[in-house]
Design an enzyme around this catalytic site. Structure first.
Site, PDB file in Angstrom:
ATOM      1  N   LEU A  13       0.834  -0.579   0.821  1.00  0.00           N
ATOM      2  CA  LEU A  13       0.071  -1.654   0.657  1.00  0.00           C
ATOM      3  C   LEU A  13      -0.431  -2.250  -0.588  1.00  0.00           C
ATOM      4  O   LEU A  13      -0.425  -1.500  -1.846  1.00  0.00           O
ATOM      5  CB  LEU A  13      -1.727  -1.221   1.407  1.00  0.00           C
ATOM      6  CG  LEU A  13      -1.525  -1.106   2.750  1.00  0.00           C
ATOM      7  CD1 LEU A  13      -3.069  -0.563   3.184  1.00  0.00           C
ATOM      8  CD2 LEU A  13      -1.887  -2.711   3.107  1.00  0.00           C
ATOM      9  N   CYS A  84     -12.334   0.341   4.680  1.00  0.00           N
ATOM     10  CA  CYS A  84     -10.963   0.180   4.242  1.00  0.00           C
ATOM     11  C   CYS A  84      -9.967   0.980   5.350  1.00  0.00           C
ATOM     12  O   CYS A  84      -8.872   0.501   5.919  1.00  0.00           O
ATOM     13  CB  CYS A  84     -10.453   0.254   2.857  1.00  0.00           C
ATOM     14  SG  CYS A  84      -8.854  -0.064   2.383  1.00  0.00           S
ATOM     15  N   GLY A 108      -0.782  10.286   4.214  1.00  0.00           N
ATOM     16  CA  GLY A 108      -0.882  11.416   3.384  1.00  0.00           C
ATOM     17  C   GLY A 108      -2.370  11.882   3.467  1.00  0.00           C
ATOM     18  O   GLY A 108      -2.591  12.869   2.542  1.00  0.00           O
ATOM     19  N   CYS A 176      -9.994   0.468  -6.100  1.00  0.00           N
ATOM     20  CA  CYS A 176      -8.993  -0.140  -6.640  1.00  0.00           C
ATOM     21  C   CYS A 176      -9.086  -1.205  -7.081  1.00  0.00           C
ATOM     22  O   CYS A 176      -8.619  -2.100  -7.999  1.00  0.00           O
ATOM     23  CB  CYS A 176      -7.937  -0.236  -5.341  1.00  0.00           C
ATOM     24  SG  CYS A 176      -8.717  -1.010  -4.017  1.00  0.00           S
TER      25      CYS A 176
END
Length: 339
Positions: A13, A84, A108, A176
Site C-alpha cells: 500500500l 485504516c 502480518g 504514516c
C-alpha cells in the site's frame, strides 16, 4: 504461505505521497514510506513473488486524514489506525485483492482467527486484535494471520534464518501521514483552530491559560501550569473554551457510552466480558447493555482517562472480540439500569 503450497501475490500500500517524506523529518519508523516500498520489492524479488503496488493516497486522504482532522475539530482524540484497517487495508485493498482472483488475504498482524471469531494473539504484548476489531464480520473468512501463533522474536528469527534483510527492522511507531510526529503543526496546517483560553479546576478557580483545546487530551498531565499537586485534564468545554483539570483520582470513571458499533459475535441485550479502551491498557471486567445502537458499559474497577473518540473493544472470557465501537462520553446520560 508459500511453504503451505499457496500461490502467492504480494501487495504493498501507498497511503501518502513519497514527497511527504522528503519535506518532513522522520522521527520514528512509520509504515508505507519509500523505504518500506524498497523493502517490499526486495523481499518479493527474493522469493520470486509478483508485487503489486496499490496507490490509495486519494481515498486515504478523503477518509482517514479527514476523519482525523474532523475529530480534533470536535475536541476528540481519534484512532486512525483502527479505521485504516476497516476502510483501507481490509476495505479498499481487500476488495482489490479479491477482484484480482485471490481467495485469501494474509497479513502480518498479530491476532488469531478460529471458527469465524477474532482472538487475541499468542503474544499478548504484540497483540493487534484491538486495532483489527473494526473489520466487518463478513470479511473474516477471507483473512489469514500467520503471525498470530508466534511472538515477535520468533518471527524475527524465522526471517533471519531465511536471510530476509529486514529481520531486525524496527517497528512502526508514528502515523504514516505525520512522519515528523508534529501533530500540532499538522492540525494547524489543516485548519484546526488553537484559540487560547482559561484553565480551571473543578471548583472554577483559574489556574492558567491553555494553548487551544485541540492541543490536549483527557488524562494529559503536562499542561503547562505551575501548581503544588499534579493536575490532569478532566474535560474540554468547547462552548466556553475552558480546559478543566483535576487530581488524578478525578480522571477515573467506571461508566461510559460507546457508539458506531461493529459486532463480531451474536449479541443480545446484555454482555458480560472484558473491555479495553486503549492499546496499552489492560482489559477490565465489565458488563454491557446494548440499546438503540449504543453500548452502555460499566466496569468492575474504574478506568483512567476514558476518552471520547478512542476505541472500546469488548472481549469474551476466551479472548475473542465480541464488539467494538467509538467512545462517545463518560457516563450513561439517561440510561440508568441493567434491570
Amino acid at each position: 504461505m508459500k511453504k503451505k503450497g499457496y500461490a502467492v501475490t504480494a501487495y504493498h500500500l501507498k497511503t501518502v505521497p513519497d514527497s511527504l517524506y522528503l519535506t518532513k523529518q522522520i522521527k520514528h519508523k512509520v509504515c508505507c514510506s519509500p523505504s518500506d516500498t524498497f523493502d517490499a520489492k526486495k523481499v518479493a524479488q527474493k522469493f520470486g513473488v509478483e508485487l503489486k503496488i496499490i496507490h490509495v493516497e486519494n481515498v486515504f486522504r478523503e477518509t482517514i486524514i479527514k476523519y482525523f482532522i474532523n475529530e480534533y475539530k470536535r475536541g476528540r482524540t481519534p484512532n486512525p489506525c483502527f479505521f485504516c484497517n476497516d476502510w483501507i487495508k481490509f476495505g479498499v485493498l481487500l476488495e482489490r485483492i479479491i477482484q484480482d482472483g485471490n481467495d485469501y488475504v494474509a497479513s502480518g498482524h498479530y491476532a488469531l482467527l478460529r471458527d469465524g471469531k477474532l482472538y487475541k494473539a499468542k503474544n499478548k504484548e504484540k497483540d493487534q486484535s484491538y486495532f483489527l476489531a473494526s473489520i466487518k464480520r463478513e470479511k473474516l473468512g477471507y483473512l489469514v494471520f500467520p503471525n498470530g501463533e508466534y511472538n515477535k522474536d520468533e518471527i524475527r528469527n524465522i526471517a533471519k534464518d531465511l536471510n530476509i534483510h529486514i529481520h531486525s527492522k524496527e517497528d512502526s511507531q508514528d502515523l504514516c501521514f505525520i512522519p515528523d510526529n508534529n501533530i500540532y503543526g499538522f492540525l494547524k496546517e489543516n485548519g484546526v483552530g488553537f484559540k487560547e483560553g482559561l484553565i480551571i479546576d473543578t471548583k472554577g478557580n483559574i489556574l492558567g491559560t491553555h494553548k487551544g483545546l485541540s492541543n490536549y487530551t483527557i488524562g494529559q498531565r503536562k499542561i503547562g501550569i505551575a501548581v503544588r499537586e499534579r493536575m490532569y485534564v478532566l474535560r474540554k468545554d468547547f462552548e466556553k473554551n475552558l480546559l478543566v483539570v483535576g487530581k488524578k483520582g478525578e480522571v477515573f470513571n467506571n461508566k461510559f457510552t460507546v457508539s458506531k458499533l461493529n459486532f463480531l459475535q451474536d449479541v443480545y441485550k446484555k454482555i458480560e466480558g472484558y473491555v479495553k479502551v486503549r492499546k496499552k491498557f489492560k482489559e477490565v471486567k465489565c458488563r454491557v447493555y446494548v440499546d438503540n445502537d449504543n453500548l452502555y458499559v460499566e466496569t468492575r474497577e474504574p478506568i483512567f482517562a476514558i476518552t471520547p473518540g478512542q476505541i472500546a473493544v469488548i472481549y469474551d472470557e476466551d479472548g475473542a472480540v465480541i464488539v467494538s465501537g467509538v467512545i462517545e462520553k463518560e457516563g450513561w446520560n439517561g440510561f440508568e439500569s441493567f434491570n
